[in-house]
Design a protein around this motif. Structure first.
Motif, PDB file in Angstrom:
ATOM      1  N   SER A   1       0.829  -1.210   0.000  1.00  0.00           N
ATOM      2  CA  SER A   1       0.000   0.000   0.000  1.00  0.00           C
ATOM      3  C   SER A   1       0.863   1.260   0.000  1.00  0.00           C
ATOM      4  O   SER A   1       0.542   2.241  -0.682  1.00  0.00           O
ATOM      5  N   GLN A   2       1.967   1.227   0.733  1.00  0.00           N
ATOM      6  CA  GLN A   2       2.866   2.384   0.775  1.00  0.00           C
ATOM      7  C   GLN A   2       3.556   2.589  -0.572  1.00  0.00           C
ATOM      8  O   GLN A   2       3.693   3.726  -1.037  1.00  0.00           O
ATOM      9  N   ILE A   3       3.970   1.514  -1.194  1.00  0.00           N
ATOM     10  CA  ILE A   3       4.625   1.595  -2.500  1.00  0.00           C
ATOM     11  C   ILE A   3       3.652   2.152  -3.537  1.00  0.00           C
ATOM     12  O   ILE A   3       3.989   3.069  -4.302  1.00  0.00           O
ATOM     13  N   LEU A   4       2.432   1.615  -3.555  1.00  0.00           N
ATOM     14  CA  LEU A   4       1.426   2.080  -4.507  1.00  0.00           C
ATOM     15  C   LEU A   4       1.062   3.542  -4.272  1.00  0.00           C
ATOM     16  O   LEU A   4       0.921   4.316  -5.228  1.00  0.00           O
ATOM     17  N   ALA A   5       0.924   3.925  -3.014  1.00  0.00           N
ATOM     18  CA  ALA A   5       0.611   5.318  -2.691  1.00  0.00           C
ATOM     19  C   ALA A   5       1.728   6.241  -3.159  1.00  0.00           C
ATOM     20  O   ALA A   5       1.467   7.336  -3.685  1.00  0.00           O
ATOM     21  N   GLN A   6       2.970   5.817  -2.994  1.00  0.00           N
ATOM     22  CA  GLN A   6       4.108   6.615  -3.434  1.00  0.00           C
ATOM     23  C   GLN A   6       4.142   6.729  -4.962  1.00  0.00           C
ATOM     24  O   GLN A   6       4.377   7.804  -5.502  1.00  0.00           O
ATOM     25  N   GLU A   7       3.891   5.617  -5.656  1.00  0.00           N
ATOM     26  CA  GLU A   7       3.842   5.642  -7.119  1.00  0.00           C
ATOM     27  C   GLU A   7       2.772   6.621  -7.597  1.00  0.00           C
ATOM     28  O   GLU A   7       3.003   7.402  -8.523  1.00  0.00           O
TER      29      GLU A   7
ATOM     30  N   LEU B   1      -2.818   3.196 -15.328  1.00  0.00           N
ATOM     31  CA  LEU B   1      -3.050   1.794 -15.658  1.00  0.00           C
ATOM     32  C   LEU B   1      -1.936   0.901 -15.121  1.00  0.00           C
ATOM     33  O   LEU B   1      -2.196  -0.221 -14.672  1.00  0.00           O
ATOM     34  N   GLU B   2      -0.701   1.398 -15.150  1.00  0.00           N
ATOM     35  CA  GLU B   2       0.420   0.625 -14.582  1.00  0.00           C
ATOM     36  C   GLU B   2       0.227   0.438 -13.079  1.00  0.00           C
ATOM     37  O   GLU B   2       0.438  -0.662 -12.548  1.00  0.00           O
ATOM     38  N   ILE B   3      -0.192   1.494 -12.400  1.00  0.00           N
ATOM     39  CA  ILE B   3      -0.445   1.399 -10.967  1.00  0.00           C
ATOM     40  C   ILE B   3      -1.596   0.425 -10.715  1.00  0.00           C
ATOM     41  O   ILE B   3      -1.546  -0.386  -9.786  1.00  0.00           O
ATOM     42  N   LEU B   4      -2.610   0.488 -11.545  1.00  0.00           N
ATOM     43  CA  LEU B   4      -3.729  -0.440 -11.419  1.00  0.00           C
ATOM     44  C   LEU B   4      -3.266  -1.889 -11.577  1.00  0.00           C
ATOM     45  O   LEU B   4      -3.704  -2.779 -10.834  1.00  0.00           O
ATOM     46  N   ALA B   5      -2.360  -2.126 -12.512  1.00  0.00           N
ATOM     47  CA  ALA B   5      -1.815  -3.479 -12.700  1.00  0.00           C
ATOM     48  C   ALA B   5      -1.035  -3.922 -11.464  1.00  0.00           C
ATOM     49  O   ALA B   5      -1.171  -5.068 -11.015  1.00  0.00           O
ATOM     50  N   HIS B   6      -0.241  -3.023 -10.892  1.00  0.00           N
ATOM     51  CA  HIS B   6       0.508  -3.354  -9.672  1.00  0.00           C
ATOM     52  C   HIS B   6      -0.454  -3.623  -8.510  1.00  0.00           C
ATOM     53  O   HIS B   6      -0.231  -4.529  -7.705  1.00  0.00           O
ATOM     54  N   LEU B   7      -1.521  -2.821  -8.449  1.00  0.00           N
ATOM     55  CA  LEU B   7      -2.522  -3.004  -7.402  1.00  0.00           C
ATOM     56  C   LEU B   7      -3.183  -4.368  -7.528  1.00  0.00           C
ATOM     57  O   LEU B   7      -3.362  -5.084  -6.538  1.00  0.00           O
TER      58      LEU B   7
END
Length: 77
Positions: free
Chosen positions: A4-10, A33-39
């Motif tokens: 969650s911290q990594i995604l929030a930072q991205e 979309l990249e963040i969505l894929a990581h999520l």
């Protein structure tokens, strides 16, 4: 650092780039979309209760159906 911290930072970095005019709408969209894929990857790995899953399903269905409908309209143009 947790997912969650990594995604929030991205997301924060992407939003800052957009706000500062470093990227345009198309690059911002692709970044989202990249963040969505990581999520998605993080959520698949996550141990989540059935009750929490049931809360998320309507949101996911609404989002997916909306995106499919928008895509269909673009394809028909």
């Amino acid at each position: 650092m947790g997912d969650s911290q990594i995604l929030a930072q991205e997301l924060k970095e992407l939003e800052t780039k957009r706000k500062n005019g470093e990227i345009g709408p198309k690059e911002f969209y692709k970044g989202l979309l990249e963040i969505l894929a990581h999520l998605k990857d993080a959520l698949v790995r996550e141990d989540i209760s059935e009750a929490q899953i049931k809360k998320q399903i309507p949101l996911l269905l609404a989002f997916i159906k909306s995106q499919i409908n928008e895509m269909k309209m673009r394809e028909e143009q």
